[in-house]
Design a protein around this motif. Structure first.
Motif, PDB file in Angstrom:
ATOM      1  N   GLN A 342      -8.007  -4.033  -8.821  1.00  0.00           N
ATOM      2  CA  GLN A 342      -6.795  -3.872  -8.013  1.00  0.00           C
ATOM      3  C   GLN A 342      -6.050  -5.183  -7.783  1.00  0.00           C
ATOM      4  OE1 GLN A 342      -5.028  -1.216  -8.048  1.00  0.00           O
ATOM      5  NE2 GLN A 342      -3.279  -2.191  -6.954  1.00  0.00           N
ATOM      6  N   THR A 353       0.692   0.349  -6.732  1.00  0.00           N
ATOM      7  CA  THR A 353      -0.328   0.985  -6.713  1.00  0.00           C
ATOM      8  C   THR A 353      -1.179   0.520  -5.605  1.00  0.00           C
ATOM      9  OG1 THR A 353      -0.167   1.311  -9.155  1.00  0.00           O
ATOM     10  CG2 THR A 353      -2.297   1.750  -7.765  1.00  0.00           C
ATOM     11  N   ILE A 355      -4.572   1.450  -3.184  1.00  0.00           N
ATOM     12  CA  ILE A 355      -6.149   1.457  -3.557  1.00  0.00           C
ATOM     13  C   ILE A 355      -6.729   2.282  -2.167  1.00  0.00           C
ATOM     14  CG2 ILE A 355      -7.181  -0.711  -2.687  1.00  0.00           C
ATOM     15  CD1 ILE A 355      -9.107  -0.617  -5.057  1.00  0.00           C
TER      16      ILE A 355
END
Length: 613
Positions: A342, A353, A355
Motif C-alpha cells: 500500500q 485507498t 488499508i
C-alpha cells in the motif's frame, strides 16, 4: 601490524554479515534468529538433562557401593578378628607358652610337641596357604607352606623381621597386613604373641590366606571392569584386582593424588588415561579399608540409550518449534507486507485507498497511523489546491478592481485639497485618514509590520470617534520591541471593528477598547479587550465550531474572525492561535498569539506563502 590486520578482518566480516542480513527478508531474519536461539536452548536443555541424569545415576551407584563396601568392611573386620584369634591359639597352651618364652633352644620333644600342635591348628582352617610361627628368642621358624606336606622347622634370622614386629607393636591390634607373596593368595597377615608383663613380643605368627574369602568379595565387584582395592590406614596398597597397581608402595597415593571432586558429589581418578569413579567405605576397620574403582565409560554406556533418546527428542522438538515459529512469523509479517504494498501505491500518488491489515495491536496501530497520514496528506493537498485557487481568484479580482480604488483615492486627495483651501482642517484630516486607509488596503502583501498596522488602526479609530461623537475610548500600549514584528494585514483592525460592532450595549452608548502587545519567548501576544456587552456561551460555542470548520464568514461586511483564524493557519508554518474569551454583559478579550518573524533583507519573511510587493 598483525593486530591491526586482525581487527580489519573482523570489521570486514561483521560488514559482510550485516550485508548478508540486509539482503534477507524480515521473516527470514526472525526465523534464523529464533532457530539459532532454540538451538542453543535445546542444546542446553539436553545437556542439563543428560548431565543431571548422569550425576543422579552416579550418585545412586555411589550410595549403593558405599553401603556395600561398609557391609563388606564389617565382614572383613570379623574375618581378620578370626585370624587374630587363630594366631594366638598357642597362648592357650601353657606348655607352648613356656617354650615360646624359653631363651634356650628347644629339644626334640619340645619341637615335636610344637609341630603337632601347629599341625592341629593348621587343619582347623581351610583358607590358609602359609602358616609360620617365628620364635624370636630361639631364632627358629616352624610352619608349612602351601606346597609342603608337613610342618617344618628351620633356623631363621629373626632380625630380618624386626620392621614387621615393630609395626605390629605400634598397631593397637598387634598385627600388620601386607600384600600376598603370590597371585594365588589374598594377603599376608602377621600377628605378635607378647609377654603380658612387659608387652615384649615373644613370637611372630605369619599367615597367608588363600582367595576363598576374596572370591566372595569379588562376586559383587567383578563385573564391568570394576576394581576392588584393599589398603591400610596409611594408604599402602594391600590388594588390587588390577595386579599392575601392586608392587609400588606409593602407587595408591599417586592414584589418589589424581582424584577430582565433581559437583555431582562424586570423585574420579585417572589410571592409564581412563577415568574411574572412586568409592570408599567411609570406615577403617582393623587398620584397613576397602575402595572401589568403577570405569566411567561403563556408566556412560549404561545411560547411552538415554542420551540418544534425549538427542532424538531434542531434534524433534527443534524441528517442530522451527516449523511453528516459521508459520507464526509469516502470519505476523503478512500484514507488514500488505502495508508495504500500500505504501508503494501511495508513493505513486494514490491517496484515496486505505488499508485494513489486522494482526497484532502494534501492527494495527501502525496501519491506523499510516491511514491517518494518508488522509492528512490528502487533506493538505486539497487545502493547498484550494488556497492556490483562492489566491489566483483574489489576484484576478484585485486586478479587475485596481482602477476603481485608484480613481477613488485620487478623488479623495482632490477633496482633501479643496477642504484645506476652504479652511476645513477636520474634513481634510478625515479625508486624509480615509485615503490612507484605502491605500493601505490595496497595497502590499499578506504580512505587514505591527507599526504599519497600528498606523492604519489609528486612522480607523479616528474616523470611528468622529462617527460616534467621542463615545469611543481606545487605550493603546504597544511594546516598542514588537513594532517591527510581522503580523497579518488588517488583523488588529478586524479585532477592533469586531469590538465596536458587537460590543456596543443598548443601555450604554460608549465603549472602551484596550490594545496591547508584548513579547513572550518566541511569540508576540496581541490583546484587544473591550468592556462591551460580551458574547453568550451559545454564541461563543458556535464561533469555536466555525473555527474548527474554518468556514469563511463575510457577515457585517468584514472578513470576520473566522476568516482571520483561517488566514493564520495558511500564513504560518509554526502554530498561531486566535483565542476568544468573553463574559456575557461584562467583557470580551481576544488574544492573537503569533510566532515572532521579521522581514528579511530580500524583502521576504520566514513565513510560509507570503508575498511582499
Amino acid at each position: 601490524m598483525e593486530h591491526l590486520e586482525q581487527e580489519h578482518f573482523q570489521q570486514n566480516r561483521r560488514r559482510n554479515f550485516g550485508m548478508l542480513l540486509g539482503k534477507m527478508t524480515l521473516w527470514s531474519q526472525l526465523v534464523l534468529f529464533m532457530a539459532f536461539a532454540i538451538s542453543i536452548i535445546t542444546f542446553i536443555l539436553i545437556y542439563n538433562d543428560y548431565t543431571s541424569t548422569r550425576n543422579a545415576t552416579i550418585r545412586n551407584l555411589t550410595d549403593t557401593k558405599e553401603r556395600l563396601l561398609k557391609l563388606e568392611t564389617e565382614n572383613l573386620e570379623n574375618y581378620i578378628s578370626d585370624l587374630a584369634n587363630f594366631c594366638i591359639l598357642p597362648c592357650y597352651d601353657l606348655q607352648l607358652v613356656r617354650m615360646i618364652e624359653q631363651k634356650t633352644s628347644l629339644d626334640e620333644d619340645q619341637l615335636r610337641y610344637l609341630k603337632e600342635q601347629m599341625y592341629y591348628y593348621y587343619y582347623t582352617r581351610n583358607d590358609i596357604d602359609d602358616y609360620h610361627v617365628f620364635l624370636l628368642n630361639q631364632n627358629l621358624s616352624v610352619g608349612r607352606s602351601r606346597n609342603d606336606q608337613r610342618i617344618r622347622d628351620s633356623a631363621y634370622d629373626v632380625s630380618v623381621l624386626e620392621d614387621i614386629y615393630k609395626a605390629c607393636k605400634i598397631s593397637r591390634y598387634n598385627h600388620v597386613i601386607y600384600p600376598a607373596d603370590n597371585a594365588a593368595s589374598f594377603f599376608t597377615y602377621y600377628h605378635t604373641m607378647i609377654r603380658i608383663q612387659n608387652q615384649n613380643p615373644q613370637a611372630l605368627v605369619k599367615i597367608q590366606v588363600d582367595r576363598s574369602y576374596l572370591d566372595q568379595l569379588l562376586t559383587n565387584h567383578s563385573d564391568h571392569g570394576e576394581m576392588l582395592l584393599l589398603s591400610d590406614q596409611d594408604g599402602n596398597l594391600i590388594y588390587s584386582s588390577m595386579t599392575s597397581l601392586i608392587g609400588d608402595s606409593d602407587i595408591l597415593q599417586d592414584v589418589l593424588a589424581t582424584s577430582t571432586a565433581h559437583r555431582g558429589t562424586y570423585t574420579t581418578v585417572t589410571i592409564a588415561d581412563e577415568e574411574y569413579l572412586l568409592i570408599t567405605s567411609g570406615v577403617v576397620a582393623k587398620d584397613i579399608q576397602l575402595l572401589s574403582l568403577t570405569p566411567l565409560a561403563y556408566i556412560d554406556s549404561q545411560i547411552g540409550a538415554l542420551r540418544n533418546s534425549l538427542i532424538a527428542t531434542g531434534i524433534f522438538i527443534w524441528l517442530c518449534a522451527v516449523l511453528l515459529i516459521n508459520m507464526f512469523i509469516r502470519l505476523l509479517t503478512n500484514p507488514l507486507k500488505l502495508l508495504s504494498k500500500q505504501m508503494e501505491r501511495t508513493g505513486s500518488g494514490d491517496f484515496h485507498t486505505l488499508i485494513h491489515t489486522g494482526g497484532s495491536r502494534e501492527i494495527e496501530e501502525l496501519t491506523q497511523s499510516f491511514n491517518s497520514m494518508v488522509i492528512h496528506i490528502d487533506e493538505l493537498i486539497r487545502r493547498t489546491y484550494l488556497a492556490e485557487l483562492s489566491e489566483k481568484n483574489a489576484r484576478i479580482t484585485a486586478l479587475e478592481a485596481q482602477l476603481n480604488p485608484h480613481f477613488l483615492y485620487n478623488t479623495l486627495q482632490a477633496i482633501s485639497t479643496e477642504a484645506l483651501i476652504n479652511d476645513q482642517p477636520q474634513i481634510n484630516r478625515m479625508i486624509t485618514s480615509l485615503a490612507s486607509g484605502l491605500r493601505y488596503t490595496i497595497k502590499g502583501g499578506d504580512l505587514v509590520t505591527l507599526r504599519k498596522e497600528m498606523e492604519y488602526v489609528r486612522d480607523y479609530i479616528y474616523l470611528q470617534r468622529i462617527r460616534m461623537d467621542d463615545n469611543l475610548d481606545v487605550q493603546i500600549a504597544i511594546d516598542p520591541e514588537t513594532e517591527e514584528c510581522l503580523i497579518p494585514k488588517i488583523s488588529i483592525q478586524t479585532l477592533v471593528e469586531n469590538s465596536i460592532i458587537h460590543g456596543i450595549r443598548s443601555d450604554k452608548g460608549s465603549i472602551t477598547i484596550q490594545i496591547s502587545s508584548e513579547m513572550k519567548e518566541d511569540n508576540i501576544i496581541i490583546r484587544v479587550l473591550d468592556n462591551g456587552c460580551g458574547i453568550s456561551k451559545e454564541q461563543l460555542a458556535l464561533l469555536h465550531a466555525d473555527f474548527e470548520k474554518q468556514e469563511k464568514n463575510f457577515a457585517d461586511g468584514g472578513i470576520g474572525l473566522v476568516n482571520l483564524y483561517t488566514r493564520l493557519h495558511l500564513l504560518y508554518a509554526k502554530p498561531a492561535h486566535l483565542t476568544v474569551q468573553s463574559e456575557y454583559g461584562e467583557y470580551t478579550e481576544i488574544l492573537l498569539e503569533l510566532p515572532v518573524t521579521f522581514e528579511s533583507e530580500g524583502g521576504q519573511s520566514d513565513v510560509q506563502g507570503t508575498d511582499h510587493r
